[in-house]
Design an enzyme around this catalytic site. Structure first.
Site, PDB file in Angstrom:
ATOM      1  N   HIS A  15      42.142  -3.785   1.891  1.00  0.00           N
ATOM      2  CA  HIS A  15      42.542  -3.559   1.734  1.00  0.00           C
ATOM      3  C   HIS A  15      42.995  -3.003   2.719  1.00  0.00           C
ATOM      4  CE1 HIS A  15      42.404  -3.226  -2.779  1.00  0.00           C
ATOM      5  NE2 HIS A  15      41.217  -3.233  -2.772  1.00  0.00           N
TER       6      HIS A  15
ATOM      7  N   LYS B 253      34.088 -13.470  11.186  1.00  0.00           N
ATOM      8  CA  LYS B 253      34.822 -14.479  12.040  1.00  0.00           C
ATOM      9  C   LYS B 253      34.460 -15.847  12.019  1.00  0.00           C
ATOM     10  CE  LYS B 253      32.399 -13.148  16.136  1.00  0.00           C
ATOM     11  NZ  LYS B 253      32.086 -12.210  16.993  1.00  0.00           N
TER      12      LYS B 253
END
Length: 186
Positions: A117, A166
């Protein structure tokens, strides 16, 4: 020809999906909620494959094994390769798309989360979607969490309990919170 943007294509493209664009998506979410109890009550591997195939909208290959319970909030954006193994109590939030290539192993209680979000409180109810890709022969350890936008490389290992925010290079091992490179696989 309609100029209307297909919300499902937009979701797979990634980025912000406004709360007011979600009406059509909710139908699939509620369908998945209705089908999930039958999946998690299945008593054979074949029945699990059949029920999950119905949820994701594609036939799962006979070489792939999924243990229950298995949780997904959407299902239609999951792509499973051949010879995949998914252990107990995994949770796939797949609105942004999850691709699992051939020969991937996923430990118990693994979370694959393609949804986030925005930070801004005014837009926080919108979704920020990014796909997850698990490349061929990756191994995801028990209790690991893979966050939106991550690709786990070919032959890579994610250690148990890691939180991966990542990309993980091919032939490497990562672990920790947040996950960091540990060593290369020779």
């Amino acid at each position: 020809m309609s100029d209307k943007i297909d919300i499902f294509q937009k979701m797979l493209a990634g980025g912000i999906i406004r709360k007011d664009e979600m009406d059509e998506v909710w139908d699939t979410v509620f369908r998945t909620q209705r089908l999930s109890p039958a999946l998690n009550a299945a008593t054979t591997v074949d029945e699990i494959r059949e029920r999950l195939s119905e949820i994701i909208g594609n036939q799962i290959d006979k070489s792939t094994t999924v243990f229950i319970p298995f949780y997904t909030n959407f299902g239609k954006h999951i792509k499973l390769g051949r010879n995949v193994f998914i252990n107990h109590a995994c949770s796939f939030l797949d609105l942004g798309g999850i691709t699992i290539e051939d020969d991937v192993q996923i430990g118990p209680r693994v979370n694959l989360v393609t949804e986030n979000h925005p930070i801004d409180p005014a837009t926080r109810k919108h979704l920020d979607l990014k796909p997850i890709v698990l490349k061929r022969n990756a191994w995801i350890g028990a209790g690991a969490t893979i966050l939106p936008g991550v690709t786990v490389g070919e032959n890579a290992i994610v250690a148990a309990g890691a939180v991966v925010n990542k990309d993980v290079p091919d032939n490497s091992i990562v672990g920790g919170i947040p996950a960091k490179f540990i060593k290369a696989i020779e």
